[in-house]
Scaffold this motif. Structure first.
Motif, PDB file in Angstrom:
ATOM      1  N   GLY A 237       9.580  14.180 -10.145  1.00  0.00           N
ATOM      2  CA  GLY A 237       8.793  15.207 -10.936  1.00  0.00           C
ATOM      3  C   GLY A 237       9.645  16.533 -10.874  1.00  0.00           C
ATOM      4  N   SER A 238       9.290  17.129 -11.862  1.00  0.00           N
ATOM      5  CA  SER A 238       9.974  18.811 -11.614  1.00  0.00           C
ATOM      6  C   SER A 238       9.243  19.548 -12.857  1.00  0.00           C
ATOM      7  CB  SER A 238      11.429  18.622 -12.146  1.00  0.00           C
ATOM      8  OG  SER A 238      11.643  18.200 -13.330  1.00  0.00           O
TER       9      SER A 238
ATOM     10  N   TYR B  50       0.725  -1.186   0.091  1.00  0.00           N
ATOM     11  CA  TYR B  50       0.015  -0.047   0.115  1.00  0.00           C
ATOM     12  C   TYR B  50       0.856   1.298  -0.073  1.00  0.00           C
ATOM     13  CZ  TYR B  50      -3.114   3.462   1.955  1.00  0.00           C
ATOM     14  OH  TYR B  50      -3.953   4.526   2.335  1.00  0.00           O
ATOM     15  N   TYR B  51       2.140   1.082   0.649  1.00  0.00           N
ATOM     16  CA  TYR B  51       2.835   2.461   0.710  1.00  0.00           C
ATOM     17  C   TYR B  51       3.678   2.768  -0.462  1.00  0.00           C
ATOM     18  CZ  TYR B  51       1.314   3.709   5.339  1.00  0.00           C
ATOM     19  OH  TYR B  51       0.685   4.410   6.492  1.00  0.00           O
ATOM     20  N   ASN B  52       3.865   1.621  -1.448  1.00  0.00           N
ATOM     21  CA  ASN B  52       4.180   1.895  -2.719  1.00  0.00           C
ATOM     22  C   ASN B  52       3.349   3.181  -3.249  1.00  0.00           C
ATOM     23  OD1 ASN B  52       6.754   0.484  -2.808  1.00  0.00           O
ATOM     24  ND2 ASN B  52       5.317  -1.412  -3.055  1.00  0.00           N
ATOM     25  N   GLN B  53       2.101   3.035  -3.176  1.00  0.00           N
ATOM     26  CA  GLN B  53       0.924   4.004  -3.780  1.00  0.00           C
ATOM     27  C   GLN B  53       1.179   5.149  -3.225  1.00  0.00           C
ATOM     28  OE1 GLN B  53      -1.073   4.159  -6.523  1.00  0.00           O
ATOM     29  NE2 GLN B  53      -1.852   6.199  -5.671  1.00  0.00           N
ATOM     30  N   VAL B  54       1.134   5.170  -1.695  1.00  0.00           N
ATOM     31  CA  VAL B  54       1.008   6.324  -0.895  1.00  0.00           C
ATOM     32  C   VAL B  54       2.358   7.429  -1.101  1.00  0.00           C
ATOM     33  CG1 VAL B  54       0.713   7.260   1.386  1.00  0.00           C
ATOM     34  CG2 VAL B  54      -0.583   5.317   0.631  1.00  0.00           C
ATOM     35  N   PHE B  55       3.460   6.694  -0.675  1.00  0.00           N
ATOM     36  CA  PHE B  55       4.820   7.240  -0.744  1.00  0.00           C
ATOM     37  C   PHE B  55       5.135   7.660  -2.187  1.00  0.00           C
ATOM     38  CE2 PHE B  55       6.159   5.306   3.379  1.00  0.00           C
ATOM     39  CZ  PHE B  55       5.464   6.337   4.043  1.00  0.00           C
ATOM     40  N   GLY B  56       4.534   6.823  -3.248  1.00  0.00           N
ATOM     41  CA  GLY B  56       4.856   7.091  -4.623  1.00  0.00           C
ATOM     42  C   GLY B  56       4.123   8.244  -4.984  1.00  0.00           C
ATOM     43  N   VAL B  57       3.121   8.666  -4.689  1.00  0.00           N
ATOM     44  CA  VAL B  57       2.384   9.897  -4.996  1.00  0.00           C
ATOM     45  C   VAL B  57       3.209  10.977  -4.273  1.00  0.00           C
ATOM     46  CG1 VAL B  57       0.228  11.111  -4.662  1.00  0.00           C
ATOM     47  CG2 VAL B  57       0.171   8.778  -5.344  1.00  0.00           C
ATOM     48  N   ILE B  58       3.533  10.957  -3.328  1.00  0.00           N
ATOM     49  CA  ILE B  58       4.523  11.823  -2.413  1.00  0.00           C
ATOM     50  C   ILE B  58       5.567  12.243  -3.409  1.00  0.00           C
ATOM     51  CG2 ILE B  58       5.642  12.597  -0.506  1.00  0.00           C
ATOM     52  CD1 ILE B  58       3.420  11.120   1.332  1.00  0.00           C
ATOM     53  N   GLU B  59       6.115  11.115  -3.738  1.00  0.00           N
ATOM     54  CA  GLU B  59       7.586  11.290  -4.429  1.00  0.00           C
ATOM     55  C   GLU B  59       7.236  12.010  -5.827  1.00  0.00           C
ATOM     56  OE1 GLU B  59      10.484  11.185  -3.894  1.00  0.00           O
ATOM     57  OE2 GLU B  59      10.804  10.032  -1.842  1.00  0.00           O
ATOM     58  N   ALA B  60       6.144  11.633  -6.502  1.00  0.00           N
ATOM     59  CA  ALA B  60       5.973  12.011  -7.730  1.00  0.00           C
ATOM     60  C   ALA B  60       5.621  13.662  -7.765  1.00  0.00           C
ATOM     61  CB  ALA B  60       4.815  11.200  -8.371  1.00  0.00           C
ATOM     62  N   PHE B  61       5.013  14.142  -6.637  1.00  0.00           N
ATOM     63  CA  PHE B  61       4.643  15.533  -6.492  1.00  0.00           C
ATOM     64  C   PHE B  61       5.045  16.448  -5.706  1.00  0.00           C
ATOM     65  CE2 PHE B  61       1.234  12.965  -8.617  1.00  0.00           C
ATOM     66  CZ  PHE B  61       0.877  13.661  -9.615  1.00  0.00           C
ATOM     67  N   LYS B  62       6.163  15.861  -4.847  1.00  0.00           N
ATOM     68  CA  LYS B  62       6.560  16.596  -3.629  1.00  0.00           C
ATOM     69  C   LYS B  62       7.376  17.802  -4.193  1.00  0.00           C
ATOM     70  CE  LYS B  62      11.067  14.327  -2.915  1.00  0.00           C
ATOM     71  NZ  LYS B  62      11.784  13.298  -2.072  1.00  0.00           N
ATOM     72  N   SER B  63       8.022  18.052  -5.392  1.00  0.00           N
ATOM     73  CA  SER B  63       9.012  19.005  -5.949  1.00  0.00           C
ATOM     74  C   SER B  63       8.220  20.044  -6.228  1.00  0.00           C
ATOM     75  CB  SER B  63       9.957  18.493  -6.844  1.00  0.00           C
ATOM     76  OG  SER B  63       9.320  17.823  -7.829  1.00  0.00           O
ATOM     77  N   PHE B  64       6.903  19.919  -6.491  1.00  0.00           N
ATOM     78  CA  PHE B  64       6.141  20.947  -7.002  1.00  0.00           C
ATOM     79  C   PHE B  64       5.437  21.880  -6.109  1.00  0.00           C
ATOM     80  CE2 PHE B  64       5.467  17.406 -10.043  1.00  0.00           C
ATOM     81  CZ  PHE B  64       6.143  17.894 -11.042  1.00  0.00           C
TER      82      PHE B  64
END
Length: 477
Positions: free
Chosen positions: A389-390, A135-149
């Motif tokens: 993400g950037s 489940y945390y592959n999804q949760v932390f994956g979303v955070i990683e994909a968008f945290k830099s914006f």
């Protein structure tokens, strides 16, 4: 002089490869606050899930198609939207162009970390069975994909997980997810990104839910929610502040210690929707308790809540609900709405205790489950094979699709505008059904430069205003 011109050219090229960003927001007391100006931020938003559940899969989500995002962002600018909520995201997809488009439009994002796919959500009836490493592959994956914006306003850890079907222990698991997300962000992100919960408007347990997530827990301070969303459809048609029960909601949340906003609103029992609740939601009484709201929803789906219709022939139609909402937005006093208030930002949370819970069916303890076995390593070292993400450059201003209003009239002057100087989008009385003008917040005073290139890669440049250019020139010559 040759050296000076060379330095100038180098600096201009650096600007041309950068992209303007909105100012990140933070939570301060019960307000969202601009981190540079200190101005209060009120959400004028819309829920964004084009195509509904069928518009999401491992290969596509609402923020993976730049052409669609450009079209929708232009129409949202015209409407006066400053925030969207996206429910379902696939973290491995490329979201750079879409997020950059909304960023350039002055539009913030609130993102749900769950998805309806396997290992993508908490099962409310037995959350311990889905609270797993996978489940945390999804949760932390979303955070990683968008945290830099910088235009990511926050993340929702759950949506309506707690309802009549949920197990009694569901609140503890959701609060544990908030804890794990905030711990991950604290270690793996360059800035604090707020995390909250979106609740169903179930009045018997609504305040118990709010109290459960906003109280301070001494042995798990990171598990406290940063904000609270409410999905409420109690104002239908031309209701009133009292007949809708908005007066009760205002009283209930007047003592909240975190930002509270409508994560969904816009009852469609009466059609077309007239959105008279907008004047109440952003009126003097309610803005002391609420930080705005998000209208459900952007595109017309089978449930008929849409503001726009994406047609099979590739055109798009702004529905009468779009026009009605725009008229209500254009009446708002944005200067008053964005004014800061020290009484809002200086509130302190209550300590978690069983006395905060009034309904005997609601869980009244804060014994949070331990995180799954690999989560502590993820928090410490980051998610393995994490997405990134950037921001990318955006200056495309024209739409490839034809746009019509609800009467069938073609709107020929719809144009996407790249905002400069950390501006966020805001309504304007100059917007009308035949105008594509956009507007920007008068409270934005920061000075990020704005440079971009079109969607197809053709070079273009914007220097964020002549004043910024001449300041740069003067410093180099």
């Amino acid at each position: 002089m040759i050296a000076s011109y060379s330095r100038l050219l180098t600096a201009i090229c650096a600007l041309a490869s950068s992209a303007a960003a909105v100012t990140p927001l933070k939570v301060q007391g019960k307000d969202f606050v601009n981190t540079k100006t200190g101005a209060r931020f009120q959400i004028l938003g819309v829920d964004y899930q084009p195509g509904g559940s069928s518009g999401f899969s491992k290969t596509q989500d609402p923020l993976s198609d730049g052409d669609i995002c450009l079209r929708d962002a232009a129409l949202m600018q015209r409407l006066g939207i400053n925030t969207i909520r996206v429910y379902n995201l696939e973290p491995t997809l490329d979201h750079n162009m879409c997020v950059s488009i909304f960023n350039a439009a002055g539009i913030y994002l609130i993102l749900d970390v769950n998805s309806p796919l396997t290992n993508g959500y908490l099962d409310r009836t037995a959350p311990w069975t889905t609270y797993t490493n996978a489940y945390y592959n999804q949760v932390f994956g979303v955070i990683e994909a968008f945290k830099s914006f910088d235009n990511v306003l926050g993340f929702f850890a759950g949506n309506e997980v707690i309802n009549e079907e949920a197990t009694r222990l569901a609140p503890a698991y959701v609060r544990a997810v908030i804890r794990d997300m905030k711990d991950y962000i604290a270690k793996q992100s360059d800035r604090a990104i707020p995390v909250g919960y979106s609740a169903a408007d179930i009045r018997d347990i609504l305040m118990d839910t709010a109290h459960y997530f906003e109280c301070e827990l001494a042995n798990s301070t990171s598990s406290r929610a940063d904000f609270f969303g409410l999905n409420s459809y109690s104002w239908c048609g031309d209701a009133t502040y009292t007949s809708s029960g908005y007066d009760v909601l205002t009283e209930d949340f007047s003592n909240a210690t975190i930002p509270v906003f409508f994560s969904e609103y816009g009852c469609n029992d009466v059609k077309p929707r007239v959105f008279t609740e907008v004047q109440a939601l952003y009126g003097v009484e309610m803005t002391q308790a609420f930080s705005g709201g998000l209208v459900y929803e952007w595109t017309q789906e089978a449930n008929e809540y849409g503001l726009v219709q994406a047609n099979d022939n590739g055109t798009i139609t702004t529905l009468i609900d779009y026009d009605n909402l725009q008229k209500q937005f254009n009446k708002l006093d944005m200067s008053r709405i964005s004014s800061s208030n020290s009484s809002q930002t200086s509130v302190t949370p209550e300590t978690c205790s069983a006395s905060l819970i009034n309904n005997s069916t609601f869980y009244n303890a804060w014994n949070l489950p331990d995180a799954p076995s690999k989560v502590s390593d993820y928090i410490k070292n980051g998610l393995p094979n994490k997405p990134t993400g950037s921001l990318v450059s955006v200056t495309a201003t024209t739409l490839s699709e034809k746009v019509y209003d609800y009467t069938g009239k073609e709107l020929t002057d719809i144009e996407f505008k790249v905002l400069a100087n950390d501006e966020s989008n805001t309504p304007s009385s100059s917007n009308s059904s035949s105008s594509s003008s956009t507007s920007s917040s008068s409270s934005s005073t920061a000075t990020h430069s704005n440079a971009a290139s079109s969607l197809n890669g053709a070079p273009a440049m914007a220097l964020g205003g002549l004043s910024g250019f001449f300041m740069l020139l003067a410093s180099l010559l």
